[in-house]
Structures are given as structure tokens and as C-alpha cells.
Design an enzyme around this catalytic site. Structure first.
Site, PDB file in Angstrom:
ATOM      1  N   ILE A  21      -0.674   7.289  -9.950  1.00 22.16           N
ATOM      2  CA  ILE A  21      -1.981   7.694  -9.414  1.00 22.16           C
ATOM      3  C   ILE A  21      -2.911   7.951 -10.601  1.00 22.16           C
ATOM      4  O   ILE A  21      -2.570   8.726 -11.501  1.00 22.16           O
ATOM      5  CB  ILE A  21      -1.859   9.008  -8.600  1.00 22.16           C
ATOM      6  CG1 ILE A  21      -0.723   8.931  -7.587  1.00 22.16           C
ATOM      7  CG2 ILE A  21      -3.194   9.349  -7.936  1.00 22.16           C
ATOM      8  CD1 ILE A  21      -0.949   8.001  -6.458  1.00 22.16           C
ATOM      9  N   THR A  52      -4.931  -3.780  -5.874  1.00 20.81           N
ATOM     10  CA  THR A  52      -4.383  -4.574  -4.790  1.00 20.81           C
ATOM     11  C   THR A  52      -3.202  -3.818  -4.204  1.00 20.81           C
ATOM     12  O   THR A  52      -2.393  -3.230  -4.934  1.00 20.81           O
ATOM     13  CB  THR A  52      -3.955  -5.972  -5.272  1.00 20.81           C
ATOM     14  OG1 THR A  52      -3.351  -6.662  -4.183  1.00 20.81           O
ATOM     15  CG2 THR A  52      -2.988  -5.921  -6.438  1.00 20.81           C
ATOM     16  N   HIS A  53      -3.158  -3.773  -2.867  1.00 24.12           N
ATOM     17  CA  HIS A  53      -2.111  -3.018  -2.167  1.00 24.12           C
ATOM     18  C   HIS A  53      -1.459  -3.932  -1.140  1.00 24.12           C
ATOM     19  O   HIS A  53      -2.169  -4.623  -0.400  1.00 24.12           O
ATOM     20  CB  HIS A  53      -2.725  -1.788  -1.485  1.00 24.12           C
ATOM     21  CG  HIS A  53      -1.728  -0.952  -0.752  1.00 24.12           C
ATOM     22  ND1 HIS A  53      -0.828  -0.139  -1.392  1.00 24.12           N
ATOM     23  CD2 HIS A  53      -1.482  -0.824   0.578  1.00 24.12           C
ATOM     24  CE1 HIS A  53      -0.066   0.462  -0.492  1.00 24.12           C
ATOM     25  NE2 HIS A  53      -0.431   0.072   0.697  1.00 24.12           N
TER      26      HIS A  53
END
Ligand code: GRF
Length: 203
Positions: A91, A107-108
Site C-alpha cells: 500500500i 492495474t487490479h
């Protein structure tokens, strides 16, 4: 545009950007690749392409804030127009977000806002969704919560339930790499604006 890419693993999304950036018309140059760990394929891909790399492991720093400051300084040193996190498994801290707000692209491997976090693929599979996919979005202070730029849909197959999501994740990554290259290229060449959480890329 000047890019810095952050990775934590195999770096196939990074490789797609490296390949795309070979074409001067793509409009982006990868100045450096950063990671939160050593000995990953992503760093080897950068080295093979002659791209400078840097590593900041949490354990190398007094605490999370010091890590955040060190990562921010390393990236800022390259004066990037865009930072791309592609499989970066940390994070980003408030100092980093503050330094590059509105210019960090992530991008997830799920259709946000569904299934955020580090296990989006197995979470979607376990939920029993019939379609999932990937999301390219701008990073804000939350976890996978920033304004969405583009999404790609991937069908879930019955066979996907047999391997914990590995085959599904590979199919998602195929779509993800194409989407990320397209979005980063357009942001690099044309810029973007953010209005009410909508990201506008000039037509
Ligand atoms: C990608 O699917 C990314 O969305 C997720 O982890 C994967 C990284 O793959 N966070 P790679 O390192 O780019 O091959």
C-alpha cells in the site's frame, strides 16, 4: 512521457510496457523500475532491457513512514510524469500519494469496486461470480479505490474452480496487459483530467 514502474513479482505487465515503449510513437519512456523486494523476475526484466532499478524493502527502513519517504525520494529523483504500479504488493503511503497524486496508475485483477485487495482473483472465484476481469485506475489514498479509467471483462469457467484461480488469473492478465498498455500510452501521449472521479482522456 516519463514513466517509473513499480513491481513485486513476475513483471509480465512491466514487460508489456517495456515492449510497447520500444516504439517511439508509443510516447512513453520507462526511466526506472522499483520494487519492494529483491530477486524477482520483474527486476530481471528491467535489467535485461537496460532499465535502472531500485529496491526498497520495508525491513530496510526504520518504519513504514521511513520506507514511504525513501520510496518517494527514489521515484521523485526520476521526475516521472506517470508512476505505474503493476503487481506492486504494498500500500503506497501518504507521502508517496501526496507527491504523485493524480499521476499514479494501477492495474487490479478484478472489476473494482468488487474484490479489492491482494486476493481479488480467488475472492471473485470463491464468491461464484460468472464474469470478472481487470481494472486500470488512478491510485488514491485508499486500497484499490481511485477513479476508474478502464476495465476488461473475463468469463469465469467451471474449470477455474479446480486450481484456485491460477488459470483464471492468467486469462485476466492477458486482458490486463493489453488494457494497461493502451491506457498508459494514451495517458502518456494525451494526458488526462479528473472530474467527479471520472477520468477523461482526450478523445
Ligand atoms: C497482476 O494481475 C496485477 O494486477 C496483480 O498481480 C499481477 C502481477 O502480475 N496485482 P505481473 O507481475 O505483472 O506478471
Amino acid at each position: 512521457a516519463r514513466l517509473v514502474v513499480l513491481v513485486s513479482g513476475s513483471g509480465t505487465n512491466l514487460q508489456a510496457l517495456i515492449d510497447a515503449a520500444q516504439d517511439p510513437a508509443y510516447g512513453a519512456v520507462i526511466l526506472a523500475v522499483g520494487a519492494d523486494r529483491t530477486d524477482i523476475a520483474g527486476l530481471k526484466r528491467a535489467e535485461a532491457a537496460g532499465i535502472p532499478t531500485f529496491v526498497h524493502r520495508i525491513v530496510d527502513h526504520a518504519d513504514r513512514a521511513a520506507w514511504d519517504a525513501a520510496l518517494t525520494a527514489s521515484v521523485a529523483g526520476y521526475e516521472p510524469d506517470l508512476v505505474v504500479t503493476a503487481g506492486f504488493m504494498k500500500i503506497l503511503g501518504p507521502e508517496f500519494i501526496g507527491a504523485f497524486a493524480g499521476r499514479i496508475v494501477n492495474t487490479h485483477p478484478a472489476l473494482l469496486p468488487a474484490f479489492p485487495g491482494a486476493h481479488g482473483v480467488p475472492d471473485a472465484l470463491a464468491y461464484g461470480v460468472k464474469v470478472t476481469g481487470c481494472t486500470v485506475h488512478l491510485v488514491d489514498a485508499g486500497v484499490d479505490t481511485g477513479p476508474i479509467i478502464a476495465q476488461g471483462v473475463v468469463e469465469v469457467l467451471d474449470a477455474d474452480h479446480a486450481d484456485g484461480g491460477e488459470a483464471l488469473h492468467e486469462r485476466i492478465k492477458t486482458v490486463e496487459r493489453t488494457l494497461l498498455v493502451e491506457v498508459v500510452g494514451r495517458l502518456a501521449r494525451e494526458g488526462h483530467r479528473i472530474e467527479d472521479r471520472k477520468v477523461w482522456i482526450p478523445a
